[in-house]
Design a protein around this motif. Structure first.
Motif, mmCIF file in Angstrom:
data_model
loop_
_atom_site.group_PDB
_atom_site.id
_atom_site.type_symbol
_atom_site.label_atom_id
_atom_site.label_comp_id
_atom_site.label_asym_id
_atom_site.label_seq_id
_atom_site.Cartn_x
_atom_site.Cartn_y
_atom_site.Cartn_z
ATOM 1 N N LYS A 258 0.874 -1.226 -0.267
ATOM 2 C CA LYS A 258 0.003 0.061 0.036
ATOM 3 C C LYS A 258 0.874 1.215 0.036
ATOM 4 O O LYS A 258 0.540 2.125 -0.802
ATOM 5 N N VAL A 259 1.709 1.362 0.930
ATOM 6 C CA VAL A 259 2.694 2.401 0.903
ATOM 7 C C VAL A 259 3.690 2.594 -0.236
ATOM 8 O O VAL A 259 3.444 3.913 -0.810
ATOM 9 N N LEU A 260 4.102 1.694 -0.797
ATOM 10 C CA LEU A 260 4.843 1.859 -2.082
ATOM 11 C C LEU A 260 4.057 2.181 -3.218
ATOM 12 O O LEU A 260 4.391 3.027 -4.129
ATOM 13 N N THR A 261 2.701 1.703 -3.227
ATOM 14 C CA THR A 261 1.929 2.013 -4.301
ATOM 15 C C THR A 261 1.687 3.531 -4.462
ATOM 16 O O THR A 261 1.647 4.123 -5.242
ATOM 17 N N SER A 262 1.463 3.989 -3.150
ATOM 18 C CA SER A 262 1.172 5.319 -3.013
ATOM 19 C C SER A 262 2.649 6.125 -3.237
ATOM 20 O O SER A 262 2.206 7.294 -3.761
ATOM 21 N N PHE A 263 3.464 5.717 -3.008
ATOM 22 C CA PHE A 263 4.865 6.381 -3.261
ATOM 23 C C PHE A 263 4.836 6.585 -4.912
ATOM 24 O O PHE A 263 5.471 7.623 -5.403
ATOM 25 N N GLY A 264 4.180 5.540 -5.690
ATOM 26 C CA GLY A 264 4.203 5.601 -7.005
ATOM 27 C C GLY A 264 3.626 6.739 -7.478
ATOM 28 O O GLY A 264 3.768 7.369 -8.578
ATOM 29 N N GLU A 265 2.443 7.315 -6.726
ATOM 30 C CA GLU A 265 1.742 8.693 -7.190
ATOM 31 C C GLU A 265 2.950 9.658 -7.297
ATOM 32 O O GLU A 265 2.493 10.694 -8.100
ATOM 33 N N ALA A 266 3.864 9.626 -6.422
ATOM 34 C CA ALA A 266 4.801 10.939 -6.424
ATOM 35 C C ALA A 266 5.502 10.759 -7.553
ATOM 36 O O ALA A 266 6.053 11.790 -8.277
ATOM 37 N N VAL A 267 6.015 9.477 -7.931
ATOM 38 C CA VAL A 267 6.545 9.290 -9.228
ATOM 39 C C VAL A 267 5.815 9.922 -10.448
ATOM 40 O O VAL A 267 6.451 10.422 -11.523
ATOM 41 N N LYS A 268 4.721 9.431 -10.490
ATOM 42 C CA LYS A 268 3.868 9.841 -11.588
ATOM 43 C C LYS A 268 3.540 11.442 -11.479
ATOM 44 O O LYS A 268 2.970 12.168 -12.779
ATOM 45 N N ASN A 269 3.469 12.042 -10.282
ATOM 46 C CA ASN A 269 3.384 13.621 -10.336
ATOM 47 C C ASN A 269 4.512 14.210 -9.909
ATOM 48 O O ASN A 269 4.266 15.041 -8.625
ATOM 49 N N LEU A 270 5.697 14.080 -10.325
ATOM 50 C CA LEU A 270 6.877 14.961 -9.627
ATOM 51 C C LEU A 270 6.656 16.214 -9.646
ATOM 52 O O LEU A 270 7.259 16.815 -8.715
ATOM 53 N N ASP A 271 5.930 16.890 -10.262
ATOM 54 C CA ASP A 271 5.770 18.507 -10.305
ATOM 55 C C ASP A 271 4.649 18.829 -9.527
ATOM 56 O O ASP A 271 4.267 20.052 -9.362
ATOM 57 N N ASN A 272 3.978 17.961 -8.802
ATOM 58 C CA ASN A 272 2.967 18.339 -7.864
ATOM 59 C C ASN A 272 2.953 17.226 -6.564
ATOM 60 O O ASN A 272 1.958 16.848 -6.379
ATOM 61 N N ILE A 273 4.189 17.067 -6.134
ATOM 62 C CA ILE A 273 4.035 16.180 -4.988
ATOM 63 C C ILE A 273 3.575 16.811 -3.798
ATOM 64 O O ILE A 273 2.486 16.107 -3.100
ATOM 65 N N LYS A 274 3.401 17.980 -3.434
ATOM 66 C CA LYS A 274 2.865 18.641 -2.494
ATOM 67 C C LYS A 274 1.424 18.301 -2.307
ATOM 68 O O LYS A 274 0.573 17.851 -1.545
ATOM 69 N N GLY A 275 0.765 18.579 -3.570
ATOM 70 C CA GLY A 275 -0.602 18.536 -3.807
ATOM 71 C C GLY A 275 -0.983 16.998 -3.565
ATOM 72 O O GLY A 275 -2.002 16.613 -3.076
ATOM 73 N N THR A 276 -0.286 16.036 -4.169
ATOM 74 C CA THR A 276 -0.487 14.641 -4.355
ATOM 75 C C THR A 276 -0.433 14.060 -2.803
ATOM 76 O O THR A 276 -1.494 13.311 -2.345
ATOM 77 N N TYR A 277 0.209 14.681 -1.850
ATOM 78 C CA TYR A 277 0.199 13.866 -0.444
ATOM 79 C C TYR A 277 -0.479 14.965 0.486
ATOM 80 O O TYR A 277 -0.315 14.686 1.487
#
Lengths: 147, 142
Positions: A67-86
């Motif tokens: 679960k945690v690493l899948t969520s981490f994948g969201e950061a990889v997909k959205n490098l330009d908006n990691i703040k918003g992603t999390y």
């Protein structure tokens, strides 16, 4: 907003593309609980965490690691908006989970070590640099909404 | 923080392998350190830190030799590194935070070269061991 060079993006995505999220996530979380046993404080309902073997074989640890690493994948997909992603996850970790943000840094460094062990020579210093930057940005974003 | 007998054994066992490539691992660890944490370069303005430089390799060897001494005297790390501890406290005065960074990079280098040996238990023992070494090296700072 964090600036990512083309090289950094490439180093991140080329590694991420070869990561088995379920295995890697399980391993990273297990190592966190083994290397820094005090982190087990957040997982009292996970059952048997009494030894490295128990932790590695624990199905809840595996599932949560995934679960945690899948969520981490969201950061990889959205490098330009990691703040918003999390943003929401940050509030959750503060208000409901009560996790000290230091733990995000610990897990980030463990993830880097897991990647080093999986990718060996391919996990070059330049690669590590990009990934240290990423785990740092993720940790920062997860801590950002704390109050 | 004291190492258990099992942890000491894990440290010693993997050191036997690491020692065969100690110089290369030392240089690689420093390379990783300077690359991921550029602020650490401030302690080496007098060095050529380019990849493969003689100074990098020489210093990497020095670092790993000290680690080796600590392994050899794992029951008395404080005694084994007493001189180095004074050197860091009175002359080098490297900020304590940097020991964690270098330890992390050493773990990365070892993990990359010996993935099957670097089990979670070995990882934990080495993290604890390097943390012990770091403590000894900074304990005379004040």
């Amino acid at each position: 907003m964090v600036h990512w060079s083309a090289e950094e993006k490439q180093l991140i995505s080329s590694i991420w593309g070869k990561v088995n999220v379920e295995e890697c996530g399980a391993e990273a979380l297990a190592r966190l609980l083994i290397v820094y046993p005090w982190t087990q404080r957040f997982f009292s309902n996970f059952g048997n965490l009494s030894s490295p073997t128990a932790i590695i074989g624990n199905p809840k640890v595996r599932a949560h690691g995934k679960k945690v690493l899948t969520s981490f994948g969201e950061a990889v997909k959205n490098l330009d908006n990691i703040k918003g992603t999390y943003s929401k996850l940050s509030e959750l970790h503060c208000e409901k989970l009560h996790v000290d943000p230091e733990n995000f840094r610990l897990l980030g460094d463990i993830l880097v070590i897991v990647l080093a062990s999986h990718f060996g020579r391919d996990f070059t210093p330049a690669c590590q640099f990009a990934w240290q930057k990423l785990v740092g940005v993720v940790a920062h974003a997860l801590a950002r909404r704390y109050h | 923080m004291t190492l258990t007998q099992a942890e000491k054994a894990a440290v010693v066992t993997i050191w036997a392998k690491v020692a065969t490539q100690a110089d290369a691992i030392g240089a690689e660890s420093l390379e990783r350190l300077f690359s991921s944490y550029p602020q650490t370069k401030t302690y080496f303005p007098h060095f050529d830190l380019s990849q493969g430089s003689a100074q990098l390799r020489g210093h990497g060897s020095k670092v790993m030799n000290a680690v080796g001494e600590a392994v050899k005297h794992v029951d008395d790390i404080r005694g084994a590194l007493a001189k180095l501890s004074e050197l860091h406290a009175y002359i080098l005065r490297v900020d304590p935070v940097n020991f964690k960074l270098l330890s992390h990079c050493i773990l990365c280098s070892v993990a990359a070269r010996y993935p099957s040996d670097f089990t979670p238990e070995v990882h934990a023992a080495w993290d604890k061991f390097l943390s012990s070494v770091s403590s000894v090296l900074t304990e005379k700072y004040r």
